[in-house]
Design a protein around this motif. Structure first.
Motif, PDB file in Angstrom:
ATOM      1  N   VAL A  71     -27.021 -32.511  21.179  1.00  0.00           N
ATOM      2  CA  VAL A  71     -25.919 -33.461  21.351  1.00  0.00           C
ATOM      3  C   VAL A  71     -24.595 -32.766  21.025  1.00  0.00           C
ATOM      4  CG1 VAL A  71     -24.910 -35.641  20.537  1.00  0.00           C
ATOM      5  CG2 VAL A  71     -27.393 -35.452  20.858  1.00  0.00           C
ATOM      6  N   ALA A  72     -24.560 -32.019  19.929  1.00  0.00           N
ATOM      7  CA  ALA A  72     -23.345 -31.289  19.548  1.00  0.00           C
ATOM      8  C   ALA A  72     -22.982 -30.253  20.611  1.00  0.00           C
ATOM      9  CB  ALA A  72     -23.527 -30.626  18.190  1.00  0.00           C
ATOM     10  N   GLU A  73     -23.973 -29.542  21.114  1.00  0.00           N
ATOM     11  CA  GLU A  73     -23.727 -28.529  22.151  1.00  0.00           C
ATOM     12  C   GLU A  73     -23.118 -29.168  23.396  1.00  0.00           C
ATOM     13  OE1 GLU A  73     -27.565 -26.748  22.739  1.00  0.00           O
ATOM     14  OE2 GLU A  73     -27.617 -25.960  20.691  1.00  0.00           O
ATOM     15  N   ALA A  74     -23.667 -30.307  23.809  1.00  0.00           N
ATOM     16  CA  ALA A  74     -23.160 -31.002  24.998  1.00  0.00           C
ATOM     17  C   ALA A  74     -21.717 -31.455  24.787  1.00  0.00           C
ATOM     18  CB  ALA A  74     -24.053 -32.190  25.338  1.00  0.00           C
ATOM     19  N   LEU A  75     -21.396 -31.931  23.598  1.00  0.00           N
ATOM     20  CA  LEU A  75     -20.036 -32.378  23.317  1.00  0.00           C
ATOM     21  C   LEU A  75     -19.065 -31.204  23.232  1.00  0.00           C
ATOM     22  CD1 LEU A  75     -20.927 -35.200  20.818  1.00  0.00           C
ATOM     23  CD2 LEU A  75     -19.884 -35.499  23.084  1.00  0.00           C
ATOM     24  N   ARG A  76     -19.521 -30.089  22.692  1.00  0.00           N
ATOM     25  CA  ARG A  76     -18.664 -28.893  22.672  1.00  0.00           C
ATOM     26  C   ARG A  76     -18.381 -28.409  24.092  1.00  0.00           C
ATOM     27  NH1 ARG A  76     -21.765 -27.593  17.808  1.00  0.00           N
ATOM     28  NH2 ARG A  76     -23.173 -26.288  19.040  1.00  0.00           N
ATOM     29  N   ALA A  77     -19.356 -28.571  24.987  1.00  0.00           N
ATOM     30  CA  ALA A  77     -19.151 -28.205  26.394  1.00  0.00           C
ATOM     31  C   ALA A  77     -18.062 -29.063  27.032  1.00  0.00           C
ATOM     32  CB  ALA A  77     -20.465 -28.329  27.170  1.00  0.00           C
ATOM     33  N   HIS A  78     -17.829 -30.265  26.482  1.00  0.00           N
ATOM     34  CA  HIS A  78     -16.748 -31.147  26.946  1.00  0.00           C
ATOM     35  C   HIS A  78     -15.432 -30.822  26.230  1.00  0.00           C
ATOM     36  CE1 HIS A  78     -18.908 -33.975  29.531  1.00  0.00           C
ATOM     37  NE2 HIS A  78     -19.900 -33.951  28.660  1.00  0.00           N
ATOM     38  N   GLY A  79     -15.433 -29.822  25.351  1.00  0.00           N
ATOM     39  CA  GLY A  79     -14.213 -29.412  24.669  1.00  0.00           C
ATOM     40  C   GLY A  79     -13.966 -30.057  23.320  1.00  0.00           C
ATOM     41  N   HIS A  80     -14.965 -30.764  22.785  1.00  0.00           N
ATOM     42  CA  HIS A  80     -14.789 -31.427  21.489  1.00  0.00           C
ATOM     43  C   HIS A  80     -15.246 -30.509  20.358  1.00  0.00           C
ATOM     44  CE1 HIS A  80     -13.843 -35.079  23.605  1.00  0.00           C
ATOM     45  NE2 HIS A  80     -14.994 -35.040  24.246  1.00  0.00           N
ATOM     46  N   ARG A  81     -14.635 -30.682  19.197  1.00  0.00           N
ATOM     47  CA  ARG A  81     -14.993 -29.918  17.999  1.00  0.00           C
ATOM     48  C   ARG A  81     -16.046 -30.700  17.217  1.00  0.00           C
ATOM     49  NH1 ARG A  81      -9.678 -30.705  17.696  1.00  0.00           N
ATOM     50  NH2 ARG A  81      -9.859 -31.562  15.613  1.00  0.00           N
ATOM     51  N   LEU A 134     -20.243 -40.801  23.090  1.00  0.00           N
ATOM     52  CA  LEU A 134     -19.480 -39.991  22.135  1.00  0.00           C
ATOM     53  C   LEU A 134     -18.327 -39.267  22.819  1.00  0.00           C
ATOM     54  CD1 LEU A 134     -22.374 -38.564  19.948  1.00  0.00           C
ATOM     55  CD2 LEU A 134     -20.519 -40.060  19.171  1.00  0.00           C
ATOM     56  N   ASN A 135     -18.552 -38.764  24.025  1.00  0.00           N
ATOM     57  CA  ASN A 135     -17.484 -38.100  24.765  1.00  0.00           C
ATOM     58  C   ASN A 135     -16.324 -39.071  24.994  1.00  0.00           C
ATOM     59  OD1 ASN A 135     -16.219 -35.996  26.370  1.00  0.00           O
ATOM     60  ND2 ASN A 135     -16.808 -37.196  28.151  1.00  0.00           N
ATOM     61  N   GLU A 136     -16.641 -40.296  25.395  1.00  0.00           N
ATOM     62  CA  GLU A 136     -15.577 -41.282  25.607  1.00  0.00           C
ATOM     63  C   GLU A 136     -14.860 -41.609  24.297  1.00  0.00           C
ATOM     64  OE1 GLU A 136     -15.517 -45.881  26.719  1.00  0.00           O
ATOM     65  OE2 GLU A 136     -15.958 -44.595  28.450  1.00  0.00           O
ATOM     66  N   TRP A 137     -15.636 -41.785  23.211  1.00  0.00           N
ATOM     67  CA  TRP A 137     -15.047 -42.116  21.911  1.00  0.00           C
ATOM     68  C   TRP A 137     -14.120 -40.989  21.441  1.00  0.00           C
ATOM     69  CZ3 TRP A 137     -15.216 -40.336  16.808  1.00  0.00           C
ATOM     70  CH2 TRP A 137     -14.817 -41.249  15.832  1.00  0.00           C
ATOM     71  N   LEU A 138     -14.589 -39.748  21.579  1.00  0.00           N
ATOM     72  CA  LEU A 138     -13.789 -38.597  21.146  1.00  0.00           C
ATOM     73  C   LEU A 138     -12.568 -38.386  22.037  1.00  0.00           C
ATOM     74  CD1 LEU A 138     -16.747 -36.224  20.277  1.00  0.00           C
ATOM     75  CD2 LEU A 138     -14.982 -36.967  18.655  1.00  0.00           C
TER      76      LEU A 138
END
Length: 127
Positions: free
Chosen positions: A20-30, A106-110
């Protein structure tokens, strides 16, 4: 000279897959998953909360019954506070094959950005 450490925006509690963290980092999130950090794996909840508070980041957890009292004690002590983003396994079943809805929410929330203080807790909603 050492590289500056980039602050984490969201820490995923131990029940969440590092995928999940890897996928969110791929979207540019820390984002960091607690299980990605060996030094944090056996850390008591109070220390996880303190770490997140020191990072000024939010903590995603399903563990409301333990983190809610920790947050209240920190507020009473005027200690640093981590934002708590709550979710449940009913809303987002935990499965390595089914991380899509959780990552999407999570991507939308971030992307929207965490609530601004004084709001220090939120509930993750399905997109």
């Amino acid at each position: 000279m050492t590289e500056p450490v980039e602050l984490v925006q969201l820490l995923l509690d131990e029940m969440f897959s590092p995928t999940v963290a890897e996928a969110l980092r791929a979207h540019g999130h820390r984002v960091a998953a607690l299980v990605e950090r060996p030094e944090m794996r056996a850390m008591p909840d109070e220390e996880v909360f303190a770490w997140a508070a020191a990072q000024r980041c939010w903590l995603l957890t399903e563990n409301i019954k333990d983190f809610q009292p920790i947050k209240l004690r920190a507020l009473q002590a005027n200690a640093p506070i981590a934002g708590l983003l709550f979710t449940s396994s009913r809303t987002f079943p935990r499965s390595r094959q089914q991380i899509g809805p959780l990552v999407e929410a999570l991507n939308e929330w971030l992307t929207k950005g965490p609530p601004e203080p004084p709001i220090i807790e939120d509930w993750l909603q399905k997109v």
